[in-house]
Motif scaffolding. Structure first.
Motif, PDB file in Angstrom:
ATOM      1  N   ALA A 165      10.606  -0.177  -0.230  1.00  0.00           N
ATOM      2  CA  ALA A 165      10.905   1.325  -0.070  1.00  0.00           C
ATOM      3  C   ALA A 165      12.202   1.470  -0.593  1.00  0.00           C
ATOM      4  CB  ALA A 165      10.613   1.690   1.381  1.00  0.00           C
TER       5      ALA A 165
ATOM      6  N   ASP B 142      10.143   6.778  -4.686  1.00  0.00           N
ATOM      7  CA  ASP B 142       9.906   6.963  -3.319  1.00  0.00           C
ATOM      8  C   ASP B 142       8.597   7.352  -2.649  1.00  0.00           C
ATOM      9  OD1 ASP B 142      12.555   6.574  -2.684  1.00  0.00           O
ATOM     10  OD2 ASP B 142      13.218   8.553  -3.187  1.00  0.00           O
TER      11      ASP B 142
ATOM     12  N   PHE C  75       6.972   5.020  -0.772  1.00  0.00           N
ATOM     13  CA  PHE C  75       6.622   4.363   0.393  1.00  0.00           C
ATOM     14  C   PHE C  75       6.761   5.099   1.566  1.00  0.00           C
ATOM     15  CE2 PHE C  75       7.340   1.125  -2.576  1.00  0.00           C
ATOM     16  CZ  PHE C  75       6.314   0.138  -2.519  1.00  0.00           C
ATOM     17  N   TYR C  76       6.038   5.027   2.623  1.00  0.00           N
ATOM     18  CA  TYR C  76       6.469   5.667   4.085  1.00  0.00           C
ATOM     19  C   TYR C  76       6.124   4.365   4.912  1.00  0.00           C
ATOM     20  CZ  TYR C  76       1.582   6.768   4.067  1.00  0.00           C
ATOM     21  OH  TYR C  76       0.266   6.870   4.011  1.00  0.00           O
TER      22      TYR C  76
ATOM     23  N   ASP D 192       1.925   5.976  -1.629  1.00  0.00           N
ATOM     24  CA  ASP D 192       1.085   6.955  -2.359  1.00  0.00           C
ATOM     25  C   ASP D 192       1.104   6.651  -3.689  1.00  0.00           C
ATOM     26  OD1 ASP D 192       0.076   9.338  -3.610  1.00  0.00           O
ATOM     27  OD2 ASP D 192       1.225  10.637  -2.225  1.00  0.00           O
TER      28      ASP D 192
ATOM     29  N   LEU E 226       1.907   9.041  -6.583  1.00  0.00           N
ATOM     30  CA  LEU E 226       3.576   8.859  -7.160  1.00  0.00           C
ATOM     31  C   LEU E 226       3.479   7.645  -7.902  1.00  0.00           C
ATOM     32  CD1 LEU E 226       5.441  10.238  -4.314  1.00  0.00           C
ATOM     33  CD2 LEU E 226       4.692  11.417  -6.226  1.00  0.00           C
TER      34      LEU E 226
ATOM     35  N   GLY F 223      -4.418   4.993   3.245  1.00  0.00           N
ATOM     36  CA  GLY F 223      -3.176   5.682   2.686  1.00  0.00           C
ATOM     37  C   GLY F 223      -3.111   7.205   2.865  1.00  0.00           C
ATOM     38  N   PRO F 224      -2.256   8.067   2.170  1.00  0.00           N
ATOM     39  CA  PRO F 224      -1.921   9.254   2.399  1.00  0.00           C
ATOM     40  C   PRO F 224      -3.099  10.319   1.949  1.00  0.00           C
ATOM     41  CG  PRO F 224      -0.797   8.834   0.820  1.00  0.00           C
ATOM     42  CD  PRO F 224      -1.400   7.534   1.036  1.00  0.00           C
ATOM     43  N   LEU F 225      -4.614  10.018   2.519  1.00  0.00           N
ATOM     44  CA  LEU F 225      -5.465  10.742   1.992  1.00  0.00           C
ATOM     45  C   LEU F 225      -6.376  10.995   3.454  1.00  0.00           C
ATOM     46  CD1 LEU F 225      -6.753   9.279  -1.343  1.00  0.00           C
ATOM     47  CD2 LEU F 225      -5.772  11.628  -0.826  1.00  0.00           C
TER      48      LEU F 225
ATOM     49  N   ASP G 228      -8.300  10.420   6.559  1.00  0.00           N
ATOM     50  CA  ASP G 228      -8.791   9.271   7.121  1.00  0.00           C
ATOM     51  C   ASP G 228     -10.382   8.999   6.969  1.00  0.00           C
ATOM     52  OD1 ASP G 228      -6.258   8.623   8.086  1.00  0.00           O
ATOM     53  OD2 ASP G 228      -6.639   9.538  10.116  1.00  0.00           O
TER      54      ASP G 228
ATOM     55  N   HIS H 245      19.960  11.955  -4.575  1.00  0.00           N
ATOM     56  CA  HIS H 245      18.857  11.281  -4.103  1.00  0.00           C
ATOM     57  C   HIS H 245      18.910  10.474  -3.353  1.00  0.00           C
ATOM     58  CE1 HIS H 245      16.414   7.301  -5.220  1.00  0.00           C
ATOM     59  NE2 HIS H 245      15.559   8.323  -4.978  1.00  0.00           N
ATOM     60  N   GLU H 246      18.153  10.554  -2.298  1.00  0.00           N
ATOM     61  CA  GLU H 246      18.040   9.687  -0.901  1.00  0.00           C
ATOM     62  C   GLU H 246      17.029   8.545  -1.006  1.00  0.00           C
ATOM     63  OE1 GLU H 246      17.748  10.266   3.939  1.00  0.00           O
ATOM     64  OE2 GLU H 246      18.558  12.205   2.630  1.00  0.00           O
ATOM     65  N   PRO H 247      17.481   7.270  -1.054  1.00  0.00           N
ATOM     66  CA  PRO H 247      16.499   6.264  -1.465  1.00  0.00           C
ATOM     67  C   PRO H 247      15.803   6.271  -0.269  1.00  0.00           C
ATOM     68  CG  PRO H 247      18.567   5.441  -1.758  1.00  0.00           C
ATOM     69  CD  PRO H 247      18.977   6.813  -1.278  1.00  0.00           C
ATOM     70  N   ALA H 248      14.337   5.729  -0.412  1.00  0.00           N
ATOM     71  CA  ALA H 248      13.647   5.609   0.574  1.00  0.00           C
ATOM     72  C   ALA H 248      13.082   6.646   1.453  1.00  0.00           C
ATOM     73  CB  ALA H 248      13.890   4.310   1.388  1.00  0.00           C
ATOM     74  N   ARG H 249      13.427   7.937   1.071  1.00  0.00           N
ATOM     75  CA  ARG H 249      12.918   9.051   1.682  1.00  0.00           C
ATOM     76  C   ARG H 249      11.617   9.359   1.010  1.00  0.00           C
ATOM     77  NH1 ARG H 249      15.477  14.818   2.005  1.00  0.00           N
ATOM     78  NH2 ARG H 249      14.229  15.079   0.088  1.00  0.00           N
ATOM     79  N   TYR H 250      10.492   9.286   1.710  1.00  0.00           N
ATOM     80  CA  TYR H 250       8.956   9.428   1.343  1.00  0.00           C
ATOM     81  C   TYR H 250       8.947  10.787   0.773  1.00  0.00           C
ATOM     82  CZ  TYR H 250       4.150   9.349   1.390  1.00  0.00           C
ATOM     83  OH  TYR H 250       2.469   9.556   0.882  1.00  0.00           O
ATOM     84  N   MET H 251       8.447  10.877  -0.635  1.00  0.00           N
ATOM     85  CA  MET H 251       8.280  11.937  -1.415  1.00  0.00           C
ATOM     86  C   MET H 251       6.752  12.510  -1.582  1.00  0.00           C
ATOM     87  SD  MET H 251      11.289  12.731  -2.095  1.00  0.00           S
ATOM     88  CE  MET H 251      11.365  14.220  -3.514  1.00  0.00           C
ATOM     89  N   GLY H 252       5.844  11.602  -1.304  1.00  0.00           N
ATOM     90  CA  GLY H 252       4.417  11.642  -1.264  1.00  0.00           C
ATOM     91  C   GLY H 252       3.861  12.535  -0.495  1.00  0.00           C
ATOM     92  N   SER H 253       2.411  12.597  -0.362  1.00  0.00           N
ATOM     93  CA  SER H 253       1.756  13.682   0.610  1.00  0.00           C
ATOM     94  C   SER H 253       1.737  12.779   1.995  1.00  0.00           C
ATOM     95  CB  SER H 253       0.330  14.029   0.004  1.00  0.00           C
ATOM     96  OG  SER H 253      -0.382  12.886  -0.710  1.00  0.00           O
ATOM     97  N   MET H 254       1.337  13.775   2.872  1.00  0.00           N
ATOM     98  CA  MET H 254       1.342  13.490   4.470  1.00  0.00           C
ATOM     99  C   MET H 254       0.178  12.804   4.695  1.00  0.00           C
ATOM    100  SD  MET H 254       3.970  13.929   6.032  1.00  0.00           S
ATOM    101  CE  MET H 254       3.220  13.281   7.561  1.00  0.00           C
ATOM    102  N   ASP H 255       0.374  11.511   5.534  1.00  0.00           N
ATOM    103  CA  ASP H 255      -0.698  10.858   5.802  1.00  0.00           C
ATOM    104  C   ASP H 255      -1.403  11.217   7.131  1.00  0.00           C
ATOM    105  OD1 ASP H 255      -2.487   9.252   6.376  1.00  0.00           O
ATOM    106  OD2 ASP H 255      -1.583   7.336   5.975  1.00  0.00           O
ATOM    107  N   PRO H 256      -2.712  11.870   7.401  1.00  0.00           N
ATOM    108  CA  PRO H 256      -2.996  12.334   8.658  1.00  0.00           C
ATOM    109  C   PRO H 256      -2.948  11.073   9.813  1.00  0.00           C
ATOM    110  CG  PRO H 256      -4.696  12.399   7.028  1.00  0.00           C
ATOM    111  CD  PRO H 256      -3.571  11.808   6.383  1.00  0.00           C
TER     112      PRO H 256
END
Lengths: 196, 62, 962
Positions: A64, A70, A72-73, A83, A86, A125-127, A129, B26-37
């Motif tokens: 990450a 970016d 990763f989460y 994701d 991305l 993943g971020p989709l 469930d 740019h803040e590394p490792a701050r997630y930029m993707g979509s939200m995971d339910p």
């Protein structure tokens, strides 16, 4: 809140590849790659040891930290996900990972690297469930179903454990106490350095 | 006069250094993707209990 | 702003210090599998070409569609792991761990975790086919059955019923295997067999002749209770991976684990003590251990005096095996042998596990008896934590041995004497004279030891020798004709030795019928252009039935999916053929048939009705289904149910489960354990060899099972014995009628068994185990050098047997083979074994993409010393040539796993023959993903002196670079 971790007890791992196959079976893993590998050290000699390795879902995951987009989460349970929409398949995370977890399916026979694929702790993943889209892109979301990673759940000797770190380490500690010797949980110090 | 001009010039030069202050670093490792339910689901105590039960059912030596 | 939150090194410290040796996977990558795959077109499909298939392979679970869960048992090895299949709309979409199974607790190895791929069946035979002018032609089932049937009837007419070899399978269910045996009987021949012949036949014969039953005495689960575990010739980590869960639990409980093997196996990697020995010297090694035991007085004298006969004879032989002799013959130093002896003596109870490393020798029966004797000397048989834990191979090899296609016996080990045939004719409800007339009655033949008999009473030609049944001069056969046709249902041919001669045999046959889910090596290895039929046959996931695990537990399999494509299950194929051949009505008299499908439950009921000898009588379909449903209630160590509807019973009713199902016998979890009453699963040694020998008492002395009203040894129960004991009137009037003149094995009412058990007695008597088997070629087990030995200097001292003229209907050579010294030209000992990913001949597992990508190539393990001497380079192709001329082209893997002088290959590969990939000969779309040389192309002659087991664990070879 649980903190999900993997632990492979090398005293029990027999290199049967049950974990690797269970993972392929469950997660729609792209052909030509494996998310999990069993590595044997000292093959064929006294002291031979095997260990099952995949993404360890590290605390402060180095993948990450180096990801240029970016993607990763980390979930509430400490599961490191990404994701794929991305991901640009740059390969930085592969170099950062101490466990060689990130994998890149070939897009073409001689073509460019595809989007990174790795162990999701069976958490998708971020989709939505357990949607079809999630399954095809990331594999099965067992965590959402209240189940744990199939590799550990199917481990032939219960060498590979997957669950809340405190519960996992308690089982391992008891085993070590029972059989003597010193604990040797390969990779744990790297993946989960003692919390400050 | 020369002093005033020099002062004005300095001000002008300094003024040229001004820019909008809300730069997006740019803040590394701050997630930029979509939200995971899944994240919301994980927070529920029932789900946590379910996972613990599952572990005890399957991964202990029983 | 810090660029990184913490410094990250690429390599974990643990990995940095790893030894630099190459493991099997790295080896494969280096050998060109991954790196140079572009050059190896044949291998490319795994990564790229297969993607087209991958698309339809991945049937995603669909949200909102009802998921059904069906439970079955893994079809690979004998551990008996529960499998839970997730099904949506009839499609197998996922697998879940069967946590509730007391046997595997959810666990799987690579094979078990991959069984869902059976539901895809990309590489299956999809419809009936025959080979015409070198190409595969599609047939309908009716056409196929008619053509095959007509040809069989013509052969029968011209050459008699013995001209066909009916090869059955250890992968069939109990019911399927039983029907395979019954089918051969109704066709009129004993020429039927299955994988047990080349797996544990020497165990079954040797162990049964020592103490009664030739089966694993304890269970995998019981290994939690061991204090010591001695593995000889068993690589459980690869052959029985889930058994290792119990083994390692036992080890964590404090058991000392010893592995004795020519190869440092993955099992050895977990052992406390590892000992190398030269292949084929197990008798010497075992006597070497006994030498220390006797010298130090570590034997259990009370146990021996009460329960063992003939140990004095053994002492005399053991005296010939002092440490220096063992070191010379076996290559094992004194301190190691002494350490094994001391460890076993000081840590009781201890178990002994053996597999093919012990059995596959021409003296296999001697080796397994020596193992039994060691355990008897230590008093380790009949106790929890002890036992002879013989790990069987295929998923149902135990069941198929018990009730299936064996050429030397009828179901339940009843033998082939006239009384046995009359008994089974009664069970089957057919007229004995009619049955007799089905056989060749034209003349009698040499039955072996000079006496003449009809073929009905002579053991058939075993699967290890079927090629000689084709090729041998008919003058030398104890039957009318050579084989003119073979029918293989669920059996690989690449697991049998002498591949080059097998090819000749296949080419000589008039017809080859392969009833199998896959084409198998057999369909492609010969140069035939005609006369091969492929019948698409279902796997056990596509039907129901019971299966017997190695620990003798029977488990019920649910049907997971409908048969794929045009496949039909074994029992339907057999029914159709029986109908065509004209004996279906007789054969299925007691069995309901619904549109050509015999009812499996009825088949099991018939087994229940007939198999009194081994207690296959109490396991009714209803009881087995109840156990499956409530499997969570069984303890994972004792296998006994605590509470619930099966309370007190043992999981899967491990045989013997005495009496009728109504008697509710709980099954016998540990054989010969007198600490429980027989009614509760206790037992004593069987009285199967008379009551005295040379004036010595063969019955037990002062030892009896708990609650026995006879406080001493006693013979087996008969109607007369009941009368003598005054117990006759315990029988009901109906039972009396059925039991009159009968014994515990033949009383169809079960009354004799019921009354014996009621008085605390074992129906089969209470005797001593015997160390001296006077009816075998070597009454006291002896070491004899392998037919192809690297130590020719020892042949004069430990020679093989004289040749035999008629042995299982065939001339069998011993001395005439051993009389030539091959060790100069062929200096390396050649042994074979298993890989965890594959099973048996491997056709099914090599057709499974998940498994195939883990083991993509055939290879040979060779020590660096031999590699340097032969010029074999790691990762390069070498020729491995056997002394009979067969040779295989395989990659060399240089490793210390094997010692100098020994090479090892896996035996699962097929689809190549002497350097040539036969991919073009498979029917389109059926070639397995991974093909390679069958190791048995290079193996040689050599057969056990009792059972015709092939000698694959110790022949010779030479290796030279390609």
């Amino acid at each position: 809140m649980a903190r999900m971790k993997f632990l492979c007890d090398t005293e029990r791992c027999i290199e049967c590849n049950g974990c690797v196959t269970a993972c392929n079976n469950e997660n729609n893993v792209p052909w030509g790659i494996n998310r999990r590998h069993v590595v044997t050290l000292g093959d064929g000699r006294r002291g031979e040891k095997s260990v099952s390795v995949a993404c360890m879902h590290c605390t402060d995951a180095p993948c990450a930290a180096v990801c240029p987009v970016d993607c990763f989460y980390t979930t509430e349970d400490g599961i490191v996900l990404h994701d794929k929409d991305l991901c640009i398949g740059c390969g930085y995370c592969f170099y950062a990972c101490p466990f060689g977890a990130p994998q890149y399916p070939q897009q073409e026979a001689f073509g460019v690297r595809g989007k990174m694929d790795k162990c999701t702790f069976c958490a998708g993943g971020p989709l939505p469930d357990n949607s079809k889209e999630e399954f095809l892109k990331y594999g099965r979301n067992r965590i959402a179903e209240g189940k744990l990673p199939l590799c550990a759940e199917m481990c032939a000797t219960k060498a590979l454990l997957a669950g809340d770190g405190t519960v996992v380490s308690e089982i391992y500690r008891k085993r070590v106490m029972k059989r003597g010797g010193r604990p040797d949980a390969l990779g744990w110090q790297t993946a989960y350095p003692a919390e400050k | 006069m020369r002093k005033t001009f020099f002062g004005a010039l300095c001000l002008l030069i300094l003024a040229g250094c001004y820019g909008p202050v809300d730069i997006a670093y740019h803040e590394p490792a701050r997630y930029m993707g979509s939200m995971d339910p899944l994240l919301a689901k994980e927070r529920s105590p029932e789900q946590q209990e379910l996972l613990l039960q599952r572990f005890n059912k399957g991964q202990t030596d029983r | 702003m810090k660029p990184f939150k913490k410094s990250v090194s690429r390599k974990a410290p643990e990995q940095a210090g790893a030894p630099e040796s190459v493991d099997r996977r790295t080896f494969l990558r280096r050998s060109g599998w991954v790196v140079g795959s572009g050059a190896l077109l044949g291998l490319l499909p795994l990564s790229t070409m297969r993607r087209t298939e991958a698309a339809d392979k991945d049937t995603p679970p669909q949200p909102g569609v009802k998921t059904e869960y069906r439970r079955t048992i893994c079809t690979h090895c004998s551990v008996g792991c529960g499998v839970i299949a997730e099904i949506q709309n009839g499609v197998w979409i996922g697998q879940e761990p069967d946590f509730d199974s007391p046997i595997n607790l959810g666990a799987h190895c690579a094979k078990g975790a991959s069984v869902r791929d059976h539901g895809n069946g990309h590489k299956r035979v999809k419809y009936p086919m025959k080979l015409v002018n070198g190409s595969w032609t599609r047939l309908s089932w009716d056409q196929a059955v008619n053509e095959i049937g007509d040809r069989l009837l013509r052969i029968r007419e011209e050459s008699g019923p013995d001209a066909v070899f009916w090869c059955g399978s250890s992968k069939a269910s109990n019911e399927g295997a039983y029907l395979q045996r019954k089918f051969a009987a109704f066709w009129g021949s004993n020429n039927c067999d299955h994988q047990a012949r080349i797996c544990h036949s020497t165990t079954v014969a040797g162990v049964a002749n020592t103490w009664g039953y030739g089966a694993m005495t304890n269970s995998y689960n019981d290994m939690h209770n061991c204090k010591a575990m001695l593995f000889i010739g068993s690589n459980a980590a690869e052959a029985h991976p889930v058994a290792m869960q119990h083994v390692l639990r036992g080890k964590e409980n404090g058991a000392k684990m010893i592995v004795v093997d020519p190869r440092f196996t993955r099992t050895a990697a977990h052992a406390d003590i590892y000992v190398r020995l030269r292949p084929g010297t197990d008798v010497g090694f075992t006597y070497g251990v006994l030498w220390h035991i006797f010298k130090n007085g570590w034997e259990d004298t009370q146990y021996i005096s009460q329960r063992v006969w003939g140990m004095e004879e053994i002492r005399k032989e053991v005296a010939k095996w002092p440490p220096e002799v063992v070191a010379n013959v076996c290559g094992t130093p004194e301190e190691q042998v002494a350490l094994v002896a001391r460890t076993m003596a000081e840590n009781r109870p201890g178990t002994l596990v053996w597999c093919m490393g012990g059995t596959q020798h021409h003296i296999g029966n001697n080796i397994v008896r020596a193992f039994c004797i060691l355990q008897l000397a230590l008093g380790n048989i009949g106790v929890s934590g002890g036992g002879a834990n013989i790990f069987r191979g295929h998923d149902n090899v135990q069941g198929a041995t018990d009730v299936g296609p064996n050429c030397d016996s009828l179901p339940g080990y009843y033998g082939l004497v006239e009384a046995a045939w009359q008994y089974w004719a009664e069970v089957w409800g057919v007229d004995y004279e009619w049955l007799k007339a089905r056989f060749d009655r034209t003349r009698t033949y040499d039955a072996g030891s000079g006496q003449l008999a009809f073929t009905m009473n002579i053991p058939g030609i075993p699967v290890s020798r079927w090629i000689d049944g084709v090729l041998e001069d008919p003058k030398n056969l104890s039957q009318r004709s050579n084989f003119r046709a073979v029918f293989f249902q669920g059996h690989a041919c690449n697991s049998q030795t002498r591949g080059v001669e097998m090819k000749k045999a296949l080419e000589k046959l008039e017809m080859v019928v392969i009833s199998d889910p896959y084409p198998t090596h057999m369909a492609v290895m010969s140069d035939r252009k005609d006369g091969i039929y492929l019948l698409p046959t279902a796997t056990q996931f596509e039907t129901v039935g019971s299966v017997t695990a190695s620990n003798r537990s029977l488990q019920w399999r649910e049907k997971v999916i409908d048969p794929l494509f045009e496949s039909l299950p074994d029992h339907v194929v057999l029914y159709k053929l029986a109908k065509k051949l004209g004996f279906a009505e007789q054969m299925f008299k007691n069995i309901k048939v619904n549109q050509d499908e015999p009812l499996i439950e009825d088949v099991l009921r018939e087994i229940n009705r007939g198999c009194w000898t081994i207690g296959y009588t109490g396991q009714s379909p209803e009881r087995l289904k109840l156990h499956a449903e409530h499997r969570r209630t069984f303890d994972t160590t004792t296998l006994q149910a605590k509470g619930g509807p099966c309370d007190g019973e043992y999981y899967g009713l491990p045989w013997p489960c005495w009496g009728n199902p109504g008697l509710k016998h709980p099954g016998t979890p540990l054989l010969y354990d007198p600490s429980k009453s027989v009614a509760d699963g206790g037992l004593v040694f069987r009285a199967n060899f008379g009551t005295e020998r040379n004036g010595q008492n063969l019955l037990a002395e002062g030892l009896f099972s708990k609650g026995s009203e006879i406080k001493d040894g006693y013979p087996e129960f008969t109607a007369d014995l009941l009368k003598k004991l005054g117990w006759w009137d315990d029988l009901t009037p109906e039972e009396k009628k059925a039991a009159e003149g009968r014994n515990w094995k033949t009383d169809l009412s079960g009354g004799i068994q019921r009354v014996a058990i009621k008085h605390g007695c074992a129906p089969f008597g209470n005797a001593k185990a015997r160390c001296v088997v006077w009816n075998f070629p070597d009454a006291v087990p002896l070491h004899r050098e392998p037919l192809y030995t690297p130590r020719y200097d020892l042949v004069s001292q430990y020679p093989t047997y004289a040749d035999r003229q008629a042995f299982w209907r065939l001339p069998t050579r011993y001395r005439s083979i051993q009389s030539t010294d091959h060790s100069k030209k062929y200096p390396l000992v050649f042994i074979s074994g298993r890989l965890v990913e594959y099973e048996g001949g491997g056709e099914e597992t090599r057709s499974n993409a998940w498994l195939a990508k883990l083991q993509p190539e055939m290879f040979v393990e060779i020590n660096s010393v031999d590699a340097n001497n032969t010029g074999a380079k790691d990762g390069s192709y070498v020729w491995l040539e056997g002394p009979e001329g067969g040779r295989i082209k395989v990659r060399a893997m240089v490793t210390e796993r094997v010692g100098p002088g020994v090479v090892w290959t896996p035996f699962h590969f097929g689809g190549w023959f002497q350097g040539k990939d036969l991919v073009d000969r498979y029917p389109p779309g059926t070639a397995p993903y991974v093909r390679g040389e069958a190791c048995n192309t290079a193996t040689t002659y050599g057969y056990d002196s009792v059972t015709q087991m092939q000698e694959t664990k110790g022949t010779l070879c030479r290796i030279y670079p390609v």
